[in-house]
Scaffold this active site. Structure first.
Site, PDB file in Angstrom:
ATOM      1  N   LYS A  28       0.896  -1.564  -0.101  1.00 36.58           N
ATOM      2  CA  LYS A  28       0.154   0.022  -0.188  1.00 36.58           C
ATOM      3  C   LYS A  28       0.946   1.481  -0.160  1.00 36.58           C
ATOM      4  CE  LYS A  28      -2.104  -1.050   3.779  1.00 36.58           C
ATOM      5  NZ  LYS A  28      -1.330  -2.425   4.420  1.00 36.58           N
ATOM      6  N   ARG A  73      -9.732   1.090   8.895  1.00 33.81           N
ATOM      7  CA  ARG A  73      -8.592  -0.366   8.878  1.00 33.81           C
ATOM      8  C   ARG A  73      -9.960  -0.858   9.755  1.00 33.81           C
ATOM      9  NH1 ARG A  73      -2.706   0.640   8.625  1.00 33.81           N
ATOM     10  NH2 ARG A  73      -1.419  -1.340   9.097  1.00 33.81           N
ATOM     11  N   ARG A 105      11.993  -5.541   4.525  1.00 36.65           N
ATOM     12  CA  ARG A 105      11.571  -3.924   4.072  1.00 36.65           C
ATOM     13  C   ARG A 105      11.724  -2.540   4.789  1.00 36.65           C
ATOM     14  NH1 ARG A 105       5.854  -1.721   5.592  1.00 36.65           N
ATOM     15  NH2 ARG A 105       5.485  -3.160   7.449  1.00 36.65           N
ATOM     16  N   ARG A 158      11.619  -1.087  10.443  1.00 33.65           N
ATOM     17  CA  ARG A 158      10.730  -0.988  11.460  1.00 33.65           C
ATOM     18  C   ARG A 158      10.651  -1.965  12.987  1.00 33.65           C
ATOM     19  NH1 ARG A 158       5.093   0.341   7.735  1.00 33.65           N
ATOM     20  NH2 ARG A 158       4.254  -0.688  10.000  1.00 33.65           N
ATOM     21  N   ARG A 200       0.484  -9.079  13.513  1.00 34.88           N
ATOM     22  CA  ARG A 200      -0.183  -7.882  12.009  1.00 34.88           C
ATOM     23  C   ARG A 200      -0.683  -8.352  11.253  1.00 34.88           C
ATOM     24  NH1 ARG A 200       4.661  -5.404  10.619  1.00 34.88           N
ATOM     25  NH2 ARG A 200       3.544  -3.969   9.067  1.00 34.88           N
TER      26      ARG A 200
HETATM   27  P1  ADP Z   1       2.429  -1.911   3.241  1.00 34.15           P
HETATM   28  O1  ADP Z   1       2.265  -0.382   3.146  1.00 34.15           O
HETATM   29  O2  ADP Z   1       0.968  -2.210   2.749  1.00 34.15           O
HETATM   30  O3  ADP Z   1       2.136  -2.308   4.600  1.00 34.15           O
HETATM   31  P2  ADP Z   1       4.535  -2.155   1.552  1.00 34.15           P
HETATM   32  O4  ADP Z   1       4.465  -0.760   0.168  1.00 34.15           O
HETATM   33  O5  ADP Z   1       5.310  -0.900   2.685  1.00 34.15           O
HETATM   34  O6  ADP Z   1       3.756  -2.528   2.319  1.00 34.15           O
HETATM   35  O7  ADP Z   1       5.154  -2.828   0.905  1.00 34.15           O
HETATM   36  C1  ADP Z   1       5.950  -4.505   1.705  1.00 34.15           C
HETATM   37  C2  ADP Z   1       7.797  -4.333   1.529  1.00 34.15           C
HETATM   38  O8  ADP Z   1       7.120  -5.514   0.208  1.00 34.15           O
HETATM   39  C3  ADP Z   1       8.345  -3.136   0.933  1.00 34.15           C
HETATM   40  O9  ADP Z   1       9.383  -3.126   1.307  1.00 34.15           O
HETATM   41  C4  ADP Z   1       8.367  -2.996  -0.501  1.00 34.15           C
HETATM   42  O10 ADP Z   1       9.851  -2.439  -0.934  1.00 34.15           O
HETATM   43  C5  ADP Z   1       8.232  -4.501  -0.973  1.00 34.15           C
HETATM   44  N1  ADP Z   1       6.855  -4.354  -2.369  1.00 34.15           N
HETATM   45  C6  ADP Z   1       6.220  -3.732  -2.297  1.00 34.15           C
HETATM   46  N2  ADP Z   1       5.612  -4.099  -3.761  1.00 34.15           N
HETATM   47  C7  ADP Z   1       6.290  -4.940  -3.701  1.00 34.15           C
HETATM   48  C8  ADP Z   1       6.295  -6.150  -4.596  1.00 34.15           C
HETATM   49  N3  ADP Z   1       5.238  -5.254  -6.184  1.00 34.15           N
HETATM   50  N4  ADP Z   1       7.198  -7.078  -5.366  1.00 34.15           N
HETATM   51  C9  ADP Z   1       7.642  -7.381  -4.659  1.00 34.15           C
HETATM   52  N5  ADP Z   1       8.183  -6.547  -3.039  1.00 34.15           N
HETATM   53  C10 ADP Z   1       7.499  -4.944  -2.735  1.00 34.15           C
HETATM   54  P1  AMP Z   2       1.022   0.875   8.959  1.00 37.67           P
HETATM   55  O1  AMP Z   2       2.500   1.986   8.734  1.00 37.67           O
HETATM   56  O2  AMP Z   2       0.084   1.073   8.135  1.00 37.67           O
HETATM   57  O3  AMP Z   2       1.482  -0.634   8.503  1.00 37.67           O
HETATM   58  O4  AMP Z   2       0.434   0.937  10.674  1.00 37.67           O
HETATM   59  C1  AMP Z   2       1.366   0.738  11.367  1.00 37.67           C
HETATM   60  C2  AMP Z   2       0.694   0.181  12.577  1.00 37.67           C
HETATM   61  O5  AMP Z   2       0.470   1.798  12.724  1.00 37.67           O
HETATM   62  C3  AMP Z   2       0.201  -0.586  13.215  1.00 37.67           C
HETATM   63  O6  AMP Z   2       0.566  -1.945  13.259  1.00 37.67           O
HETATM   64  C4  AMP Z   2      -1.822   0.542  13.758  1.00 37.67           C
HETATM   65  O7  AMP Z   2      -0.561  -0.008  14.328  1.00 37.67           O
HETATM   66  C5  AMP Z   2      -1.028   1.808  14.031  1.00 37.67           C
HETATM   67  N1  AMP Z   2      -1.825   1.982  12.431  1.00 37.67           N
HETATM   68  C6  AMP Z   2      -1.927   2.720  10.870  1.00 37.67           C
HETATM   69  N2  AMP Z   2      -2.949   3.266  11.005  1.00 37.67           N
HETATM   70  C7  AMP Z   2      -3.972   2.538  11.432  1.00 37.67           C
HETATM   71  C8  AMP Z   2      -5.744   2.896  11.774  1.00 37.67           C
HETATM   72  N3  AMP Z   2      -6.548   3.490  10.807  1.00 37.67           N
HETATM   73  N4  AMP Z   2      -6.355   2.235  12.869  1.00 37.67           N
HETATM   74  C9  AMP Z   2      -5.549   1.638  13.803  1.00 37.67           C
HETATM   75  N5  AMP Z   2      -4.259   2.291  13.916  1.00 37.67           N
HETATM   76  C10 AMP Z   2      -3.145   2.320  12.911  1.00 37.67           C
END
Ligand code: ADP
Ligand code: AMP
Length: 223
Positions: free
Chosen positions: A13, A88, A128, A161, A172
Site C-alpha cells: 500500500k 482499518r 522492508r 521498522r 498483524r
Molecule cells: P504496506 O504499506 O502495505 O504495509 P509496503 O508498501 O510497505 O506495504 O511494502 C512492503 C514491502 O514490500 C516493502 O519492502 C516494499 O519495498 C516491498 N514491495 C512492495 N511492492 C512490492 C512488489 N510488487 N514486489 C515485491 N516487493 C514489493
Molecule cells: P502501517 O504503517 O499502515 O503498517 O501501520 C503501522 C501501525 O500503525 C499499525 O500496526 C497500527 O498499530 C497503527 N495504525 C496505522 N493505521 C491505523 C488505523 N487506521 N487504525 C489503527 N491503528 C493504525
C-alpha cells in the site's frame, strides 16, 4: 478523487501510494506514517500509540479517527486524497463516510484492494526498509537501494521498522483478518471496491492500479 488503499500489511500500500498519489495529483495520507512521526517526536499521541504499534495491534478507533478527522480538514485534502492504512475497521469506515458527508458533502470514489497471499507478505515485510527522512519504502531484495541502508532519493538512513519482526508480523496478519478484512465486503457491497493483483514487479502493480482508475478519473473530470 477520494481514494482508499486496502490490503494486508506488506501488500504494498505504501509503495503504491507513493506512485498513485503522484499520478492522481492528490495528497497521500498514511496513518502509519503519521503515527510513526508522532512516536519519534515523543508527542502525547505518539506515546499513546506506541505500545499498540509495537505489539502489532491497532491503535484504538477514537484516537485514530480524531487524528484523521484533523488531517482531512487541512486545505490540501479538501478536494481529494489517497488514504493508506485508514480505514482499518468497519467503525473507522463508517466514520469516514460521516466525515466526508459533513465536511464536503462527498463520498469515496474508489477503494483499491491490493491482493497478495500471506507467504508473499511475510517475504516483503521481513526485508522492508524505510527512509528515516523521506519515508520512501525499499526492500533489501525486491527493490534494493543502490547502496545498502542509504536512500537513493535523498541519501537518508534506511531503517527496519520495529513491527517488522516475525512475531509482530504474525499478530498483524491476525489483526488484519479479524478487523480489517471485513472492509472488503463492506466496500464491495457499496460498489466502490476494485481488486488488483498486487504480485509481480512494483511497476506492473502501479500500472494495474492506474488502468483500474482510468474510467473513474474520466468520470470524475467529466462531472
Ligand atoms: P504496506 O504499506 O502495505 O504495509 P509496503 O508498501 O510497505 O506495504 O511494502 C512492503 C514491502 O514490500 C516493502 O519492502 C516494499 O519495498 C516491498 N514491495 C512492495 N511492492 C512490492 C512488489 N510488487 N514486489 C515485491 N516487493 C514489493
Ligand atoms: P502501517 O504503517 O499502515 O503498517 O501501520 C503501522 C501501525 O500503525 C499499525 O500496526 C497500527 O498499530 C497503527 N495504525 C496505522 N493505521 C491505523 C488505523 N487506521 N487504525 C489503527 N491503528 C493504525
Amino acid at each position: 478523487m477520494r481514494l482508499v488503499l486496502v490490503g494486508p500489511p506488506g501488500a504494498g500500500k505504501g509503495t503504491q501510494a507513493q506512485f498513485i498519489a503522484e499520478h492522481v495529483a492528490m495528497p497521500k495520507i498514511s496513518t502509519g506514517d503519521i503515527f510513526r512521526a508522532n512516536v519519534s517526536e515523543g508527542s502525547p499521541l505518539g506515546v499513546q500509540a506506541k505500545a499498540y504499534m509495537d505489539r502489532g495491534d491497532l491503535v484504538p478507533d477514537d484516537v485514530t479517527i480524531d487524528m484523521v478527522r484533523n488531517r482531512l480538514a487541512e486545505p490540501d485534502a479538501l478536494d481529494g486524497f489517497l488514504l493508506d492504512g485508514f480505514p482499518r475497521t468497519v467503525p473507522q469506515a463508517q466514520t469516514l463516510d460521516d466525515i466526508l458527508r459533513e465536511t464536503a458533502d462527498s463520498e469515496l470514489d474508489v477503494v483499491l484492494e491490493l491482493v497478495v497471499d500471506d507467504d508473499e507478505v511475510i517475504r516483503r515485510l521481513s526485508g522492508r526498509r524505510t527512509c528515516r527522512t523521506c519515508n520512501h519504502i525499499w526492500h533489501v531484495d525486491f527493490d534494493p537501494p543502490k547502496e545498502p541502508d542509504v536512500c537513493d532519493l535523498d541519501g537518508g538512513e534506511l531503517y527496519q521498522r520495529d513491527d517488522d519482526q516475525a512475531e509482530t508480523i504474525a499478530n498483524r496478519l491476525e489483526v488484519y483478518a479479524e478487523s480489517t478484512a471485513p472492509l472488503v465486503a463492506y466496500y464491495a457491497g457499496r460498489g466502490v471496491l476494485i481488486g488488483i493483483d498486487a504480485t509481480g514487479p512494483v511497476d506492473d502493480v502501479t500500472q494495474r492500479a492506474i488502468d483500474a482508475l482510468r474510467p473513474l478519473r474520466a468520470g470524475v473530470s467529466d462531472a
